[in-house]
Scaffold this active site. Structure first.
Site, PDB file in Angstrom:
ATOM      1  N   GLU A 118      33.831  41.409  43.982  1.00 62.18           N
ATOM      2  CA  GLU A 118      32.659  40.543  43.777  1.00 62.18           C
ATOM      3  C   GLU A 118      31.472  41.140  44.515  1.00 62.18           C
ATOM      4  OE1 GLU A 118      31.289  35.963  44.906  1.00 62.18           O
ATOM      5  OE2 GLU A 118      33.413  36.455  44.710  1.00 62.18           O
ATOM      6  N   GLU A 123      22.581  34.846  47.238  1.00 58.31           N
ATOM      7  CA  GLU A 123      23.024  33.448  47.276  1.00 58.31           C
ATOM      8  C   GLU A 123      22.119  32.704  48.244  1.00 58.31           C
ATOM      9  OE1 GLU A 123      27.473  32.451  46.637  1.00 58.31           O
ATOM     10  OE2 GLU A 123      27.431  34.160  48.015  1.00 58.31           O
TER      11      GLU A 123
END
Length: 238
Positions: A118, A123
């Site tokens: 990932e 974020e």
């Protein structure tokens, strides 16, 4: 990777009236990590507007959830391996919001997670409004234990709320930038595992979403809705 050396090889400028389904798939259903939104492909949750992608989270009862939002991905349509991926975006405000621009390995459907690896380009959680986060997640040899390399950075001031989020990825490193400021470096050799190809030397697909609540974003402030995540463009350079 200096700017004069970059060559633009693909771009999504979000022009036009409808999201291009040659590039994007819509997520339908619940999120993960105890999030509280239900993802829909409805225009009220995800649409093109004034040359931008708008993901709008709403407080509404829908299929057993109290909230709705949007998420798209490029599974089976567009893959990325090495180069610079740059996204200009404006984050939503308010406690409980969790926008993300991130990537999973193309082997996710076949091998599962965390075997896919990932790459979290950006974020943000609304309860920490001045911080953005970048992270890499990768498995041990057993494909069960998860390793992570992450960093946070104070969001620079911006008149219009937009910032450029980018990674520059080659055979050796994945470097993270916000508005051209480097804030995290990951050495790909850290993910080397004897007997298999390094997962960060394989193609990944892109995901853009606005989640609500859950393990990280926490309690949702119902006064913030509708909450909107704007994406102006995505540009991929080699």
């Amino acid at each position: 990777m200096q700017s004069q050396e970059r060559k633009l090889v693909w771009a999504e400028e979000f022009e036009g009236k409808k999201i291009n389904i040659e590039n994007w798939n819509f997520k339908r259903g619940l999120g993960h990590n105890n999030e509280q939104q239900y993802y829909t492909p409805r225009a009220k949750n995800i649409r093109m507007e004034n040359g931008m992608l708008v993901i709008e989270a709403k407080k509404e009862n829908y299929k057993g959830s109290k909230y709705t939002s949007g998420r798209i991905n490029t599974i089976g349509k567009k893959l990325f391996k090495y180069g610079r991926i740059e996204i200009r975006a404006k984050l939503p405000k308010g406690n409980g919001t969790w926008p993300a621009i991130w990537m999973l390995g193309e082997n996710k459907e076949r091998d599962g997670y965390p075997a896919s690896g990932e790459i979290d380009i950006m974020e943000h959680v609304g309860k920490s409004p001045r911080e953005i986060h970048g992270a890499i997640h990768y498995p041990e040899l057993d494909n069960k234990k998860l390793n992570s390399s992450a960093a946070s950075f104070e969001i620079p001031l911006s008149k219009d709320g937009f910032h450029k989020y980018a990674i520059e990825w080659d055979k050796k490193n994945i470097n993270y930038f916000i508005d051209e400021k480097l804030f995290h470096c990951f050495s790909i050799e850290d993910a080397e595992r004897e007997g298999r190809e390094n997962i960060f030397q394989k193609p990944f697909y892109l995901i853009i979403n606005l989640a609500l609540g859950g393990k990280w974003a926490g309690e949702i402030d119902d006064a913030i809705f509708p909450a909107r995540f704007y994406v102006d463009y995505i540009r991929y350079y080699k």
